[in-house]
Write a protein that holds these residues in place. Structure first.
Motif, short mmCIF file in Angstrom:
data_model
loop_
_atom_site.label_atom_id
_atom_site.label_comp_id
_atom_site.label_asym_id
_atom_site.label_seq_id
_atom_site.Cartn_x
_atom_site.Cartn_y
_atom_site.Cartn_z
N TRP A 79 90.21 61.14 -9.79
CA TRP A 79 90.56 61.93 -8.59
C TRP A 79 89.55 63.05 -8.38
N ARG A 130 92.95 58.57 -14.52
CA ARG A 130 93.14 58.78 -13.08
C ARG A 130 92.87 60.21 -12.64
N PRO A 131 93.32 61.25 -13.37
CA PRO A 131 92.99 62.61 -12.92
C PRO A 131 91.49 62.86 -12.83
N SER A 186 89.74 48.64 -9.52
CA SER A 186 89.15 49.84 -10.11
C SER A 186 87.63 49.76 -10.07
N ALA A 188 90.98 56.24 -2.58
CA ALA A 188 92.05 57.11 -3.07
C ALA A 188 93.40 56.40 -3.00
N VAL A 189 93.61 55.65 -1.91
CA VAL A 189 94.86 54.89 -1.77
C VAL A 189 94.94 53.82 -2.86
N LEU A 234 93.42 53.84 -5.79
CA LEU A 234 93.59 54.49 -7.09
C LEU A 234 95.03 54.94 -7.32
N SER A 235 95.68 55.37 -6.25
CA SER A 235 97.07 55.83 -6.38
C SER A 235 98.01 54.69 -6.75
N GLY A 236 97.59 53.44 -6.48
CA GLY A 236 98.43 52.30 -6.81
C GLY A 236 98.14 51.68 -8.16
N LYS A 267 97.77 51.90 -12.41
CA LYS A 267 98.48 52.60 -13.48
C LYS A 267 97.51 53.41 -14.33
N GLU A 268 98.06 54.42 -15.00
CA GLU A 268 97.30 55.20 -15.98
C GLU A 268 97.23 54.41 -17.28
#
Length: 411
Positions: free
Chosen positions: A80, A76-77, A16, A181-182, A184-186, A188-189
């Motif tokens: 993004w 995360r949102p 992160s 982005a990849v 971040l998608s992996g 957790k929130e």
């Protein structure tokens, strides 16, 4: 816990932090390229400072209007959205056939930084193992300043030693954003109970009475430190080119990057020096950096510019991390976010307003004299902050350190 498990436990925190650094690198990516844009689009040094300052206005706007959005909708949102704004900024610079594209790119860059500043800092710390909050705090601040330093370094080297100097840096950044982005998608929130975006309300900067004595010198030191960074990232490439004959974009980018990397070193030293001593020492470092910058402007010597970047950057790191820690500790829990937002607003005002002033003055008295006036004004402010901090404790409200004894050491 064995070493391997410990490293895996810290991996989400480091990943992160890497995403944070990539986003922040985009905000300083154009720094060594402004002279090329001036040649292409034919605008003045005054315009360079305004283009640069648009970024700070974007950051301040987001901090005031949506600085607490990630507390409601999740980390995360918001990240993004920040990556999306960073990508849109890179596209604007790729399409920059007129000045309006640069303004749009800088504004979007400011929005991305504003979205990331609070959300990514919290996210990095929340993804760290339970007992690593101090270490995670340093990861977050190092990612922030390290990203800011890597931006001009990357753009300067690509512009100097590769083809398409006004395009390739932003293409590379878009690729890094896609990788981010990849990543971040992996991850957790970390926000458990999320609320709709409609519940987010603008934050009003607040300053409770018990914080004011601590806040005054902290705000002055933060303002001066960020103002020094603002001048380094906006007009130092022009000074290097006009007065020192340094047209190498890699060198321009490196000089700017050194200030940010020195800031990381200064921040890392706070734990060993202690917060109470770090703030006045940071003010002294800033004053020394300003003095060296004045000497560099007067005698037109590149080594003095480099030394001013190193000393001023280290002073900024010492002062800002100590200021942030002391202000946060002195703030009531229910007002802490608002107080910290106020400190960041002051800091980013330091990036924008003095830089615009230098640009306006440079039109009338030249860049060299405008820089000397700026240095004199900032030296007065940081000296006031340092003298206030050196007053006897009875002359001001004691900080938590003074009232309650020593605090846990930072890393």
């Amino acid at each position: 816990m064995d070493g391997g498990l410990d490293r895996r436990g810290w991996l989400p925190c480091y990943l992160s932090g890497a995403v944070f650094a990539v986003c922040m690198a985009g905000t300083t990516l154009p720094t060594p390229l402004y002279s090329l844009y001036q040649g292409e689009l034919g605008f003045s040094e005054m315009t360079v400072t305004v283009v640069y300052a648009v970024y700070a206005f974007g950051v301040i706007g987001v901090l005031l209007l949506a600085g607490n959005a990630s507390d409601a909708v999740g980390r995360r949102p918001v990240l993004w959205w920040g990556l999306g704004c960073a990508a849109a900024s890179a596209v604007c610079f790729l399409c920059a056939t007129a000045l309006g594209w640069l303004y749009a790119g800088r504004l979007l860059s400011g929005l991305s930084a504003g979205l990331f500043t609070g959300a990514a800092t919290a996210y990095v710390m929340e993804l760290a193992p339970g007992r690593g909050s101090s270490r995670a705090s340093f990861v977050a601040t190092a990612a922030n300043m390290g990203g800011l330093g890597c931006g001009p370094l990357l753009a300067g080297f690509l512009a100097q030693y590769a083809s398409w100097p006004l395009y390739l840096p932003f293409v590379v950044h878009l690729v890094l954003l896609a990788v981010s982005a990849v990543v971040l998608s992996g991850l957790k929130e970390t926000v458990g109970e999320r609320r709709p975006l409609a519940t987010v309300r603008p934050q009003r900067p607040g300053l409770p009475p018990e914080v004011r004595a601590v806040f005054r010198p902290a705000a002055l030191a933060s303002f001066v430190g960020f103002a020094l960074f603002g001048v380094f990232t906006s007009v130092s490439p022009a000074f290097l080119s006009q007065f020192l004959g340094v047209d190498n974009h890699a060198v321009s980018g490196l000089v700017v990057a050194l200030a940010f990397f020195a800031s990381i070193a200064g921040q890392s030293a706070v734990g060993r020096i202690g917060e109470r001593r770090s703030l006045p020492l940071g003010c002294a470092g800033l004053l020394g950096g300003l003095t060296l910058l004045a000497a560099a402007l007067w005698w037109q010597l590149l080594p003095l510019v480099v030394l001013s970047a190193l000393l001023g950057g280290a002073g900024q790191g010492l002062a800002f991390r100590a200021a942030l820690s002391q202000v946060a500790a002195a703030s009531p829990v229910d007002r802490r976010a608002a107080v910290i937002s106020t400190l960041f607003v002051v800091a980013y005002a330091g990036i924008s307003l003095p830089v615009i002033g230098v640009g306006v003055l440079s039109v009338h008295i030249g860049l060299q004299d405008a820089g000397l006036v700026f240095i004199a004004c900032m030296a007065v402010l940081v000296t006031c902050a340092g003298l206030y901090l050196l007053r006897p404790p009875a002359g001001r409200t004691p900080t938590p350190d003074q009232a309650n004894g020593p605090r846990p050491r930072l890393p």
